[in-house]
Design an enzyme around this catalytic site. Structure first.
Site, PDB file in Angstrom:
ATOM      1  N   CYS A  48      -2.369  -0.345   7.558  1.00 31.02           N
ATOM      2  CA  CYS A  48      -1.705   0.933   7.290  1.00 31.02           C
ATOM      3  C   CYS A  48      -1.943   1.910   8.440  1.00 31.02           C
ATOM      4  O   CYS A  48      -1.044   2.650   8.827  1.00 31.02           O
ATOM      5  CB  CYS A  48      -2.169   1.523   5.962  1.00 31.02           C
ATOM      6  SG  CYS A  48      -1.470   0.680   4.521  1.00 31.02           S
ATOM      7  N   GLU A  75       0.744   4.064   1.697  1.00 32.42           N
ATOM      8  CA  GLU A  75       1.176   4.563   3.009  1.00 32.42           C
ATOM      9  C   GLU A  75       2.354   3.736   3.525  1.00 32.42           C
ATOM     10  O   GLU A  75       3.331   4.286   4.051  1.00 32.42           O
ATOM     11  CB  GLU A  75       0.025   4.474   4.035  1.00 32.42           C
ATOM     12  CG  GLU A  75      -1.227   5.207   3.619  1.00 32.42           C
ATOM     13  CD  GLU A  75      -2.242   4.322   2.897  1.00 32.42           C
ATOM     14  OE1 GLU A  75      -3.443   4.602   3.039  1.00 32.42           O
ATOM     15  OE2 GLU A  75      -1.850   3.366   2.189  1.00 32.42           O
ATOM     16  N   HIS A 109       0.819  -1.205   0.000  1.00 34.83           N
ATOM     17  CA  HIS A 109       0.000   0.000   0.000  1.00 34.83           C
ATOM     18  C   HIS A 109       0.858   1.263   0.000  1.00 34.83           C
ATOM     19  O   HIS A 109       2.003   1.263   0.458  1.00 34.83           O
ATOM     20  CB  HIS A 109      -0.941   0.000   1.204  1.00 34.83           C
ATOM     21  CG  HIS A 109      -1.999  -1.045   1.105  1.00 34.83           C
ATOM     22  ND1 HIS A 109      -3.016  -1.152   2.001  1.00 34.83           N
ATOM     23  CD2 HIS A 109      -2.208  -2.040   0.187  1.00 34.83           C
ATOM     24  CE1 HIS A 109      -3.807  -2.152   1.673  1.00 34.83           C
ATOM     25  NE2 HIS A 109      -3.322  -2.713   0.574  1.00 34.83           N
ATOM     26  N   CYS A 113      -6.299   1.481   5.360  1.00 32.96           N
ATOM     27  CA  CYS A 113      -6.851   0.233   5.868  1.00 32.96           C
ATOM     28  C   CYS A 113      -6.302   0.039   7.286  1.00 32.96           C
ATOM     29  O   CYS A 113      -5.458   0.823   7.743  1.00 32.96           O
ATOM     30  CB  CYS A 113      -6.421  -0.934   4.964  1.00 32.96           C
ATOM     31  SG  CYS A 113      -4.642  -1.231   4.953  1.00 32.96           S
TER      32      CYS A 113
END
Length: 139
Positions: free
Chosen positions: A100, A71, A69, A97
């Protein structure tokens, strides 16, 4: 409506530009981590460095298990290069999410600004429970 700081608008714009670099067909997500209005690092979602890009069958798009992801990529780059994230803000195209959000909390990031909410709000809720300032807005 409160006027947003010009630098925040610029940083969110850059997060959206980073999303265009995404190598995952399923979602295009970008992130920028900034401290005192200065960019520390950026990230976008996609396969780990050196691996093949994500490839999803157009007829059915299951959750991607290959992409890192945005992040996480931004925080990992900061860690790899010894760049501080404590007290920083992360600008992201989608709210984080849960994994993260957990990473954001442990990285010492104190503010999260997201363009749109992720379909599962649990990460956003976790950030708020941890006392992280959360803000949603489009550029």
């Amino acid at each position: 409506m409160t006027e947003r700081p010009p630098m925040d608008q610029t940083l969110m714009y850059i997060a959206n530009l980073m999303a265009e670099r995404s190598t995952c067909q399923r979602a295009h997500v970008g992130a920028v981590i900034a401290l005192e209005g200065r960019i520390i690092t950026t990230g976008f979602n996609g396969a780990p460095a050196g691996l093949s890009h994500c490839n999803h069958d157009d007829s059915f798009v299951p959750p991607c298990m290959n992409a890192v992801h945005a992040e996480t990529n931004a925080i990992a780059f900061a860690a790899k290069h010894g760049l501080p994230t404590n007290g920083a803000t992360i600008f992201t195209t989608h709210s984080p999410c849960v994994p993260c959000a957990q990473l954001i909390i442990n990285a010492g990031i104190i503010r999260v600004v997201a363009s749109q909410l992720y379909r599962v709000p649990a990460g956003w809720t976790l950030l708020q429970e941890a006392g992280i300032a959360t803000e949603r807005w489009d550029i």
